[in-house]
Design a protein around this motif. Structure first.
Motif, mmCIF file in Angstrom:
data_model
loop_
_atom_site.group_PDB
_atom_site.id
_atom_site.type_symbol
_atom_site.label_atom_id
_atom_site.label_comp_id
_atom_site.label_asym_id
_atom_site.label_seq_id
_atom_site.Cartn_x
_atom_site.Cartn_y
_atom_site.Cartn_z
ATOM 1 N N LEU A 349 0.838 -1.198 0.000
ATOM 2 C CA LEU A 349 0.000 0.000 0.000
ATOM 3 C C LEU A 349 0.877 1.254 0.000
ATOM 4 N N LYS A 350 1.910 1.204 0.798
ATOM 5 C CA LYS A 350 2.812 2.353 0.898
ATOM 6 C C LYS A 350 3.435 2.677 -0.466
ATOM 7 N N SER A 351 3.712 1.622 -1.228
ATOM 8 C CA SER A 351 4.369 1.857 -2.525
ATOM 9 C C SER A 351 3.445 2.592 -3.493
ATOM 10 N N TRP A 352 2.160 2.622 -3.206
ATOM 11 C CA TRP A 352 1.220 3.314 -4.101
ATOM 12 C C TRP A 352 1.067 4.783 -3.756
ATOM 13 N N LEU A 353 1.600 5.180 -2.608
ATOM 14 C CA LEU A 353 1.307 6.516 -2.080
ATOM 15 C C LEU A 353 2.468 7.485 -2.245
ATOM 16 N N SER A 354 2.131 8.748 -2.140
ATOM 17 C CA SER A 354 3.134 9.798 -2.251
ATOM 18 C C SER A 354 2.645 11.009 -1.458
ATOM 19 N N PHE A 355 3.427 11.435 -0.468
ATOM 20 C CA PHE A 355 3.090 12.628 0.310
ATOM 21 C C PHE A 355 3.975 13.777 -0.193
ATOM 22 N N ALA A 356 3.955 14.902 0.515
ATOM 23 C CA ALA A 356 4.617 16.098 -0.021
ATOM 24 C C ALA A 356 6.078 15.840 -0.442
ATOM 25 N N ARG A 357 6.842 15.251 0.445
ATOM 26 C CA ARG A 357 8.259 15.017 0.115
ATOM 27 C C ARG A 357 8.390 14.123 -1.100
ATOM 28 N N GLN A 358 7.618 13.046 -1.113
ATOM 29 C CA GLN A 358 7.712 12.093 -2.208
ATOM 30 C C GLN A 358 7.253 12.732 -3.523
ATOM 31 N N ALA A 376 16.350 7.775 -20.950
ATOM 32 C CA ALA A 376 16.076 7.687 -19.509
ATOM 33 C C ALA A 376 15.963 6.248 -19.059
ATOM 34 N N ASP A 377 15.455 5.403 -19.931
ATOM 35 C CA ASP A 377 15.214 4.027 -19.520
ATOM 36 C C ASP A 377 16.478 3.180 -19.506
ATOM 37 N N SER A 378 17.596 3.793 -19.827
ATOM 38 C CA SER A 378 18.828 3.020 -19.688
ATOM 39 C C SER A 378 19.872 3.714 -18.826
ATOM 40 N N VAL A 379 19.531 4.865 -18.282
ATOM 41 C CA VAL A 379 20.496 5.567 -17.425
ATOM 42 C C VAL A 379 20.302 5.133 -15.966
ATOM 43 N N ALA A 380 21.392 4.677 -15.383
ATOM 44 C CA ALA A 380 21.307 4.206 -13.993
ATOM 45 C C ALA A 380 20.807 5.330 -13.095
ATOM 46 N N GLY A 381 20.047 4.969 -12.096
ATOM 47 C CA GLY A 381 19.520 5.975 -11.176
ATOM 48 C C GLY A 381 18.169 6.489 -11.652
ATOM 49 N N VAL A 382 18.033 6.665 -12.953
ATOM 50 C CA VAL A 382 16.757 7.140 -13.486
ATOM 51 C C VAL A 382 15.911 5.938 -13.895
ATOM 52 N N ALA A 383 16.529 5.034 -14.657
ATOM 53 C CA ALA A 383 15.788 3.877 -15.157
ATOM 54 C C ALA A 383 15.205 3.057 -14.011
ATOM 55 N N ASP A 384 16.014 2.829 -12.976
ATOM 56 C CA ASP A 384 15.488 1.997 -11.881
ATOM 57 C C ASP A 384 14.400 2.731 -11.092
ATOM 58 N N ALA A 385 14.561 4.045 -10.933
ATOM 59 C CA ALA A 385 13.517 4.790 -10.226
ATOM 60 C C ALA A 385 12.217 4.759 -11.033
ATOM 61 N N LEU A 386 12.347 4.886 -12.337
ATOM 62 C CA LEU A 386 11.140 4.810 -13.170
ATOM 63 C C LEU A 386 10.520 3.418 -13.095
ATOM 64 N N ALA A 387 11.371 2.411 -13.012
ATOM 65 C CA ALA A 387 10.850 1.042 -12.927
ATOM 66 C C ALA A 387 10.088 0.841 -11.618
ATOM 67 N N VAL A 388 10.609 1.400 -10.550
ATOM 68 C CA VAL A 388 9.916 1.298 -9.259
ATOM 69 C C VAL A 388 8.543 1.962 -9.357
ATOM 70 N N GLN A 389 8.555 3.122 -9.972
ATOM 71 C CA GLN A 389 7.308 3.871 -10.138
ATOM 72 C C GLN A 389 6.287 3.045 -10.937
ATOM 73 N N ARG A 390 6.777 2.480 -12.024
ATOM 74 C CA ARG A 390 5.914 1.679 -12.900
ATOM 75 C C ARG A 390 5.360 0.456 -12.163
ATOM 76 N N ARG A 391 6.250 -0.186 -11.402
ATOM 77 C CA ARG A 391 5.817 -1.387 -10.686
ATOM 78 C C ARG A 391 4.719 -1.022 -9.680
ATOM 79 N N ALA A 392 4.884 0.102 -9.007
ATOM 80 C CA ALA A 392 3.876 0.520 -8.025
ATOM 81 C C ALA A 392 2.525 0.717 -8.714
ATOM 82 N N LEU A 393 2.565 1.365 -9.856
ATOM 83 C CA LEU A 393 1.308 1.605 -10.567
ATOM 84 C C LEU A 393 0.685 0.289 -11.030
ATOM 85 N N ARG A 394 1.548 -0.636 -11.469
ATOM 86 C CA ARG A 394 1.018 -1.904 -11.981
ATOM 87 C C ARG A 394 0.433 -2.741 -10.842
#
Ligand code: GLN
Ligand code: ZN
Length: 768
Positions: A349-358, A376-394
């Protein structure tokens, strides 16, 4: 890379530090210097957080001791005469507090300024008081001092101030009652020179940009106000700073041509609420003008779909380049501070949420991704953060905790349920035969005093130091006491007293599937008061009856009817952070179905009167009139769904604790509750005009005394009030009740007031 900025950060602090500091100062337990220090620390911390997440311009002026509109009124020297402000002297902090609360450690008491809801949020601002011929001057230096503070800490400060038109629009004054807007707009002549002076001073301090908030641009505006924008901003554009005109809470719509014509250096628009306006706004930018895209939702707590924003914004990033700025949709004042302060929420549940800081982190990730484009999808630091975001949405989209097939099929079937009961006359006769109530029946709105003992019971039970059986026994004792009390006082329709409820939404949310609760998810409501809205994340189911045990127990103790007490679907929705993956109307109907089950269970347990509170119905109205009918349609439908299927002789009450009904009376009538109890005592029966014009067909309980006051009402006053109502309401029967629940009162006050109220009902019955 796109410039990142923020419109405002929650000022209260992740542990509500500002609340503590304020309350301690007000109570005389700490000095003003200690309070000032607490404020400085919070501001410094919040600027640091924003800068660390990549905001290049940090907002200054979003901090307020009580409310930012109030701060601004004080800065402009708009202090009502009764506060004894000396001409030419700076407005003191205690004066600001006296305006907010009527008293402060320094300075005598005076009637506080009026407070009301900020647009369609649950935040309250202090209403500016205007009078003809009013003079303005810079009367408080806090904004300038705070700019200096931010700069000393190494930040690029972007001062944020309310726009002159929004400030005037939200103001009120004797002289303007009925006289309309010309009087308010006439004040611009005195106001604008002070705005110019403010802008010049800010420029002198080194501010390059000033954000001027004009959220009224999301409202239906009269022509005179729309026209005023051009003159105002042509004048302010002459200031030696760049102006970012900020609009939020909705689409510009018919105000877009107005905004397009303004010579401001930048324009901020709310794309979370109104993504469809992006092309039209971007297409109309003036040469060199900055577009601040408010993409991260400042009104809700869900992680954003960054891939969708990348796709939508990429063309504009390409054409606008540095002129594209990224921001949350509005100030983050309306969301909790920091998700990482939650350690009781499960990880999913937490992975789906975002408060002010997030949210600021999401923004900076979006900026990086836009800058990098496909890479962006192959640059370290960005690609993995985007993947985390995507996984949360999925995982959220696919979660079985969110999508309950049984609820969805029940909802489909509910589509075919008849909405509406037989005619009121038929129900009323059946109810009278069953309940045998006297003329002018008496009742209360639900809650009885929430004593320290009751609070301690609930706290100990939650903490586990009080077992279930002991807790149940203790609450039953409270119920038994309150039933005995009501019989002694002589009330006709009794209640169980709500001792088990901490809050009218939280109580139901905790028993329904689909809600989650945070530990620190506080959002400022007004001054030091915060609310912790539940998170409505999934399909709503009712695994167990929620009120039947307590209510049936209460009924077992008396021969008089006991009124079951439910919070209505619109109010449950309105006071929560609501899922954004389906229309609010669908979520509301799910809530209604769960409440319908509860109503039927209460009925089966022998309860003959059920109240479904909807105090939040009115505040759910959309900002634009054109959307009212749609909202009211599903809101009323949901209420009716709750009552579909109850027997004719089960009496349905509803309660709304406010007094502005005139413009929505037809919808309130369409809810078709057998009895509606409303607030009238403070508005002196004025609002009953609406019911009169419409000839509200069912029973009405006009609140006969103000529960917000500790004063004990007099019998004659209450009799007079009901008689006036009776003269205006030839139709339905009148009830005699207080104007809201008694939870904030002490028992002796409640008893004294209710005894007088029952005496008033007796006088009315005798027709003396
Ligand atoms: N039944 C609730 C109570 O009496 C109603 C509260 C409200 O109107 N906000 O407390
Ligand atoms: Zn109320």
């Amino acid at each position: 890379m796109a410039t990142l900025h923020n419109l405002g950060f929650p000022r209260i602090g992740v542990r509500r530090e500002l609340k503590r500091a304020l309350e301690s100062y007000w109570a005389g337990l700490s000095t003003q210097e200690a309070l000032e220090q607490a404020g400085r620390e919070l501001r410094a911390r919040h600027w640091a957080v924003q800068a660390a997440s990549g905001a290049e311009l940090v907002p200054v002026g979003d901090f307020a001791w009580y409310d930012h509109m109030l701060e601004w009124s004080a800065t402009l020297g708009a202090v009502p005469v009764r506060f004894g402000q000396a001409a030419g002297a700076p407005v003191a902090l205690d004066t600001v507090f006296r305006m907010a609360r009527g008293s402060a450690p320094g300075g005598g008491p005076a009637a506080a300024c009026e407070m009301t809801k900020w647009f369609d949020t649950n935040y309250h601002y202090l209403v500016p008081e205007l009078h003809p011929g009013q003079q303005f001057r810079i009367a408080r230096d806090t904004l300038f001092e705070q700019v200096g503070e931010a700069q000393a800490l190494g930040h690029a400060a972007k001062p944020v101030i309310p726009g002159p038109l929004t400030w005037l629009w939200l103001g009120k004054g004797e002289a303007y009652r009925g006289a309309g807007d010309a009087g308010k707009l006439a004040l611009l002549a005195a106001l604008l020179p002070v705005y110019e002076e403010v802008l010049a001073r800010l420029a002198g301090l080194g501010a390059r940009w000033v954000q001027i908030d004009e959220p009224i641009l999301a409202l239906d505006l009269p022509a005179a106000w729309r026209e005023a924008f051009a003159a105002v901003y042509e004048r302010l554009a002459g200031a030696p700073v760049s102006i970012l005109l900020a609009t939020y809470f909705g689409a510009l719509d018919d105000n877009l041509p107005v905004v397009r014509a303004l010579p401001v250096a930048g324009l901020h628009v709310d794309l979370a609420r109104a993504p469809e306006q992006l092309a039209a706004v971007a297409g109309g930018l003036r040469p060199g003008q900055v577009l601040s895209a408010g993409v991260i939702d400042g009104r809700n707590v869900w992680r954003a779909d960054l891939d969708a924003w990348r796709a939508r914004l990429a063309p504009y990033a390409a054409t606008l380049g540095e002129r594209l700025w990224l921001a949350p949709s509005c100030s983050l004042l309306h969301v909790p501070v920091d998700l990482s302060a939650e350690d009781q929420l499960d990880d999913e549940l937490k992975s789906w949420l975002s408060f002010a800081r997030q949210k600021l982190d999401e923004l900076s990730l979006l900026a990086r991704a836009l800058e990098l484009g496909e890479a962006a999808d192959s640059v370290a630091g960005v690609a993995d953060a985007l993947a985390v975001q995507r996984r949360a949405l999925r995982t959220r989209a696919e979660s079985r905790r969110i999508h309950l097939p049984a609820v969805q099929s029940a909802l489909r079937e509910a589509g075919g349920l008849a909405r509406g009961r037989p005619p009121f006359a038929q129900r009323s006769a059946a109810q009278q035969a069953r309940l045998r109530l006297p003329a002018f029946p008496t009742t209360t709105i639900g809650s009885f005093p929430q004593t320290p003992e009751i609070r301690a019971l609930r706290r100990d039970w939650r903490a586990g130091s009080l077992g279930d059986a002991a807790y149940e026994k203790a609450i039953r004792k409270e119920i038994a006491d309150s039933i005995a009390f009501q019989e002694r006082v002589g009330l006709d329709v009794l209640v169980h007293g709500e001792a088990e409820r901490n809050d009218m939404v939280e109580y139901f949310g905790e028993l329904l599937a689909g809600f989650a609760f945070t530990q620190n998810g506080w959002v400022q409501s007004y001054g030091s008061r915060c609310v912790k809205p539940p998170v409505l994340f999934g399909d709503i189911a009712r695994p167990v009856p929620m009120t039947v045990g307590w209510t049936a127990y209460a009924q077992s103790l008396t021969d008089r009817p006991v009124k079951g007490m439910l919070t209505g679907p619109v109010t449950l929705l309105q006071w929560s952070f609501v899922r954004d993956d389906q229309p609010r109307s669908t979520t509301c109907r799910q809530l209604a179905l769960a409440l319908r089950g509860e109503a039927l269970d209460l009925e089966a347990a022998g309860i003959g009167v059920i109240q479904i509170d909807e105090p939040a119905l009115r505040e759910g109205l959309p900002l634009r009139r054109a959307q009212w009918a749609g909202y009211l349609g599903w809101a009323v439908d949901s209420f009716r769904l709750c009552t579909t299927g109850v027997r004719d002789d089960t009496q349905i009450h509803t309660h709304m604790c406010y007094s502005e009904f005139n413009d929505i009376i037809e919808s309130i009538a369409a809810m078709d509750a057998d009895v509606i109890t409303i607030e009238t005592s403070r508005s002196n029966m004025e609002l009953l005009g609406a019911f009169e014009d419409f000839r509200y067909p069912n029973d009405i309980g006009p609140g006969v005394y103000d529960i917000h006051s500790p004063n004990v009402p007099e019998v004659e006053g209450m009799v007079g009030l009901v008689r006036r109502a009776a003269a205006r309401l030839p139709g339905g029967r009148l009830w005699v009740n207080p104007d809201c629940g008694l939870k904030t009162r002490a028992w002796p006050e409640a008893e004294a007031a209710l005894l007088k109220m029952v005496a008033a009902a007796r006088v009315l019955r005798q027709g003396r």
